[in-house]
Motif scaffolding. Structure first.
Motif, PDB file in Angstrom:
ATOM      1  N   ARG A  57      74.106  30.988  59.239  1.00 41.11           N
ATOM      2  CA  ARG A  57      73.706  31.320  60.600  1.00 41.11           C
ATOM      3  C   ARG A  57      72.865  32.590  60.651  1.00 41.11           C
ATOM      4  O   ARG A  57      71.909  32.699  61.405  1.00 41.11           O
ATOM      5  CB  ARG A  57      74.963  31.488  61.435  1.00 41.11           C
ATOM      6  CG  ARG A  57      74.674  31.725  62.860  1.00 41.11           C
ATOM      7  CD  ARG A  57      75.903  31.519  63.703  1.00 41.11           C
ATOM      8  NE  ARG A  57      75.734  32.259  64.909  1.00 41.11           N
ATOM      9  CZ  ARG A  57      76.566  33.177  65.342  1.00 41.11           C
ATOM     10  NH1 ARG A  57      77.655  33.428  64.652  1.00 41.11           N
ATOM     11  NH2 ARG A  57      76.328  33.828  66.434  1.00 41.11           N
ATOM     12  N   LYS A 107      76.967  39.259  68.392  1.00 42.56           N
ATOM     13  CA  LYS A 107      76.253  37.974  68.538  1.00 42.56           C
ATOM     14  C   LYS A 107      75.245  37.981  69.674  1.00 42.56           C
ATOM     15  O   LYS A 107      74.899  36.939  70.213  1.00 42.56           O
ATOM     16  CB  LYS A 107      77.245  36.807  68.725  1.00 42.56           C
ATOM     17  CG  LYS A 107      77.955  36.392  67.452  1.00 42.56           C
ATOM     18  CD  LYS A 107      79.278  37.081  67.316  1.00 42.56           C
ATOM     19  CE  LYS A 107      80.000  36.741  66.051  1.00 42.56           C
ATOM     20  NZ  LYS A 107      81.191  37.552  65.849  1.00 42.56           N
TER      21      LYS A 107
ATOM     22  N   GLU B 181      76.737  30.347  69.394  1.00 47.47           N
ATOM     23  CA  GLU B 181      75.875  31.303  70.098  1.00 47.47           C
ATOM     24  C   GLU B 181      76.253  31.495  71.570  1.00 47.47           C
ATOM     25  O   GLU B 181      75.820  32.460  72.194  1.00 47.47           O
ATOM     26  CB  GLU B 181      74.414  30.850  69.997  1.00 47.47           C
ATOM     27  CG  GLU B 181      73.824  31.184  68.629  1.00 47.47           C
ATOM     28  CD  GLU B 181      72.640  30.321  68.276  1.00 47.47           C
ATOM     29  OE1 GLU B 181      72.066  29.695  69.179  1.00 47.47           O
ATOM     30  OE2 GLU B 181      72.304  30.265  67.070  1.00 47.47           O
TER      31      GLU B 181
END
Lengths: 344, 552
Positions: A57, A107, B181
């Motif tokens: 990721r 994030k 996300e």
């Protein structure tokens, strides 16, 4: 040299420096020991699949450069890889598109995170630095004018003591004192839950939160400005043209303002400009003591978490601010003192 | 005269206004809590920090609730039925429960959540909880059927932290990278509190969900405020800027306890943790292939480990390192694990003379060439290795350097030397397991409420996988592990788990110096009802926060 040429030359060298910092930033953090995927997650149950997914990721599964799988530990990798698929290229490519990446820890996009933090730091710095500059310059002029009197000695002693105080320690002392005896808030920018309160209530609350960190910063920087201002002012005041000005019957204020201050201001401008660049990073300690959600706090937290994208972004911002501050100092200097421009 | 008239008129108006004015509304009861961190993210799948889980536990509901006494009670489910083979669990979900946005919470949301966690290997904590689940289905709005791939004894601990997410919010973010996300900024849950405002790194403001089906809060709001350093936390509670702090340095506990209207409380932590002194016992026979296995041979002898245990003054370690805020440790299963903690074990008493005698009797004489340090092998042929152990600890540990110093002093009394060294945690992991390239390490574990994770660490099977940090191997222990991992009877499983602890304690696999206490401080003049009388302590747990009421 022509002013335009000078500007171009200076801006060119600043750009080159920023380019160098960009490259350095990438490698600087990757030699830190530790796997960012594991830095926050100490759970032994974390499966290899989970680790691999996190690596993928954040692009950590790709080699750093051809022939180099990672910088820590220095691991060789295949040389026959597409250079466009290396961490370094992706980093540069993203930067050219204005993207600083995603924070491993929170994030959220680094640009978004740093924007909010930079604004908070700017608020803190502008208040503290403005006060320090005004009081430091005024104090320095006064001490020089009153040289070798009690006022001068007092200013000297106070400045030397203040300059030698560790920022962290001074912050903590003010925090204890301010919260206990003046009822000032201990941390943060605003009292949580005030969102529904009126603008005036929010404004006064924000101002109260600013008092202690601003005071800390003012005390720390005031001393430096005062001492430098005093010593350059003393030099200037010994010049013949000051004597001439006095002989012409000008008032003390006029002598100081029109004849002494402008000449004595050159070193202080350099120091202020440099400090403005460095204090962005220097706010780390003040922000840590007063729980101020600024850039310094972000750097402090990100080092422990191996949050490379945030560190890269923050260091880039710091480097740019120091370089820009230097550039401004150079330009300002040559504007204030044409001899400097002639010498370049 | 006119003036008098005006005055009377004003007075009358004033009285009238006073009589007709609505009574002043009570200000909202807002409990302010200071803590040292901030959630890393509001996405329960990717969150890592304790601070995030503190908030999730307040905002979400789960199938079970974990109580302060270490037991579980049903949360969203009103009943559970286990099939005879122990492989199928059928839960009946309470009806009428609503999410904070007014949408109903049904069995489909529960199944959606578990399937989401199962589908995403990159959910570091949530995904492992679904490892034993073969399928999760919701045949109707109130039934959830979980089919397991093997019998497990601890379904409660697998479900208690899987917070039930609203499918109608998450559906659009369930697939691929979106699930990772998704920032989940609205944090819609069904728990006793709902999110009102959140500023990352600054504060989390929660409002009461007074319609909660089982635990409606009595306060109106709870605010968690982040403080950048422990001194600020202490100052915040002592000046009354917050009503409770979730952590404080032990050094501050005594002084803070004397501050007016502040009470310092301590007990075993709600989230169990353990510090350990790890002995490398991997032998040439048990050493995994490609591993270094360079451990000092003396530590493979139980007698030596027992002697070290007798030479370790745990109380001194507690007094110096924790300023008394700890209890002497026994095994890797900490006292915070409630019923699973074997409190019947008799610890090795601190007795250096006895330790010396054990080593003397076993033939470990001081080597003539090593300044009083004993030989690592009995009889001590010339040139034998000596008991001068490499002692490593992770460089981010605060207590370990001092502990190493104290241990060096204690063990010197029995002719044992140490070479202390702090090592980067990742480098230490590489040296540890399954490389076994060390003698002694000072480290620790955090634990689930269930003992399975920590019991697994001492299995023979874990040596090769890297989970074992000692290289300990005991066939009886392994057999007991297998038994307890399928034992569905709570009492019987407890007996097996206790027996396993007895075995590893007898073999002195580790020295557990202490179980550290949780220390928190609370103001006594603002709210009452904080839960402080249980074996475990966590004032930021939902049990306290739904119970507190303002002091009249």
């Amino acid at each position: 040299m022509h002013a335009g040429q000078l500007l171009l030359r200076k801006a060119g060298s600043a750009l080159l420096t920023i380019g160098f910092v960009l490259v350095l930033n990438f490698f600087l953090f990757r030699v830190l020991p530790g796997d960012p995927a594991r830095a926050g997650i100490k759970d032994p149950r974390m499966t290899r699949a989970a680790q691999a997914a996190i690596h993928e990721r954040f692009g950590l599964d790709k080699p750093v450069l051809p022939c180099l799988a990672s910088l820590n530990p220095l691991r060789r990798g295949p040389c026959l890889v597409n250079p466009l698929q290396t961490q370094f290229f992706i980093y540069v490519n993203n930067l050219l598109h204005g993207e600083l990446g995603i924070s491993y820890h929170t994030k959220i996009p680094v640009g978004q995170l740093l924007r909010a933090r930079l604004w908070n730091t700017a608020v803190l710095l502008s208040a503290g630095q403005t006060l320090a500059i005004v009081l430091g310059v005024a104090g320095g002029v006064l001490a020089a004018w009153q040289a070798h009197t009690r006022i001068d000695y007092a200013a000297l002693i106070i400045s030397l003591v203040a300059w030698s105080l560790p920022t962290f320690w001074l912050g903590l002392i003010l925090l204890f004192w301010g919260s206990r005896y003046a009822g000032l808030p201990i941390g943060g920018q605003l009292t949580p839950g005030l969102a529904a309160a009126g603008t005036w209530a929010q404004f006064t609350d924000a101002a109260r939160h600013l008092v202690l960190p601003t005071l800390t910063q003012t005390i720390i920087y005031l001393a430096e400005y005062l001492l430098i201002m005093r010593s350059t002012m003393l030099d200037v005041l010994a010049e013949d043209y000051i004597l001439t000005a006095k002989a012409k019957g000008l008032s003390t204020f006029q002598v100081l303002k029109d004849h002494a201050l402008r000449n004595a201001a050159l070193p202080i401008i350099t120091i202020v400009a440099l400090n403005l660049g460095f204090t962005v990073a220097g706010a780390v300690q003040i922000e840590a003591v007063f729980s101020w959600p600024g850039l310094g706090q972000a750097i402090f937290e990100s080092v422990a978490r191996r949050d490379y994208p945030v560190l890269q972004g923050a260091f880039l911002l710091l480097a740019v601010s120091v370089i820009v501050a230097n550039l401004l100092a150079d330009l300002l200097y040559s504007w204030l003192d044409p001899r400097v421009q002639a010498a370049l | 005269m006119r003036k008098l008239f005006r005055l009377l008129l004003m007075l009358a108006c004033g009285l009238l206004a006073a009589c007709t004015a609505a009574p002043t509304p009570e200000p909202p009861a807002v409990a302010r809590i200071g803590y040292g961190g901030s959630p890393d993210t509001l996405n329960p799948g990717t969150a890592v920090l304790t601070e995030a889980y503190t908030i999730f536990a307040l905002v979400y509901d789960a199938m079970y609730t974990y109580n302060l006494d270490g037991t579980y009670s049903l949360g969203l489910a009103e009943s559970v039925d286990r099939s005879a083979d122990g492989l199928t669990y059928t839960y009946k979900i309470r009806s009428g429960i609503k999410f904070h946005d007014g949408q109903p919470l049904t069995a489909r949301d529960v199944a959606f959540t578990y399937n989401l966690n199962k589908a995403h290997a990159e959910y570091p904590y949530m995904n492992p909880y679904t490892a034993s689940m073969e399928s999760i289905t919701a045949p109707d709005d109130t039934t959830v059927v979980i089919r397991l791939n093997a019998v497990i004894p601890n379904i409660e601990s697998q479900l208690v932290f899987q917070y039930v997410l609203p499918a109608h919010v998450w559906q659009a973010h369930a697939a691929g990278a979106a699930a990772v996300e998704f920032e989940n900024e609205t944090l819609i849950g069904s728990g006793p509190f709902k999110l009102l405002e959140y500023k990352q790194g600054e504060f989390v403001r929660l409002g009461a969900n007074k319609q909660h089906f089982s635990r409606p809060p009595k306060v109106d709001e709870v605010i968690f405020q982040t403080f950048g350093n422990p001194d600020a936390l202490v100052q915040a509670v002592s000046t009354g800027q917050v009503d409770m702090i979730t952590e404080l340095p032990n050094a501050a506990a005594e002084k803070l306890g004397k501050a007016p209207n502040v009470k310092v409380v301590s007990a075993a932590p709600f989230a169990p943790a353990v510090s350990d002194i790890i002995f490398n016992q991997a032998t040439s026979a048990s050493c995994p292939s490609k591993s270094a296995c360079t451990g000092n041979v003396a530590l493979q002898d139980r007698q030596v480990r027992v002697a070290l245990a007798h030479a370790t003054n745990k109380q001194q370690l507690i007094d110096v390192l924790l300023l008394g805020k700890g209890t002497p440790g026994l095994t890797l299963i900490p006292n915070g694990l409630g019923m699973w903690f074997n409190n019947s074990l008799q610890d090795y008493e601190y007795n250096p003379a006895k330790a010396n005698k054990i080593l003397d009797d076993a033939g470990y004489v001081p080597a003539g060439w090593s300044d009083g340090i004993r030989c690592a092998v009995p009889v001590c042929p010339y040139g034998s290795p000596i008991m001068n152990f490499r002692m490593y600890w992770p460089s981010d540990s605060v207590d370990a350097p001092r502990m190493a110093e104290l241990l060096a002093g204690m063990w010197k009394e029995i002719g044992v030397g140490v070479q202390p060294q702090a090592i980067d945690p990742d480098a230490l992991t590489a040296l540890c397991c399954p490389a076994f390239d060390f003698d002694i390490m000072l480290w620790g574990w955090g634990s689930d409420p269930d003992p399975n994770l920590l019991l697994n660490v001492m299995r023979t099977e874990s040596i090769a996988t890297g989970s074992s940090e000692t290289g300990y191997s005991n066939a009886r222990y392994d057999a007991l592990y297998e038994q307890q991992s399928v034992e569905l009877d709570l009492k019987k499983r407890q007996a097996l788990v206790w027996e396993m602890q007895r075995l590893v304690h007898e073999d002195a696999v580790y020295i557990i110096p202490y179980y550290e206490m949780q220390v928190q401080a609370v103001r006594t003049d603002r709210f009452t009802g904080w839960i402080v009388d249980q074996n475990k302590l966590d004032l930021s747990d939902v049990s306290s926060l739904v119970n507190i009421t303002p002091v009249k």
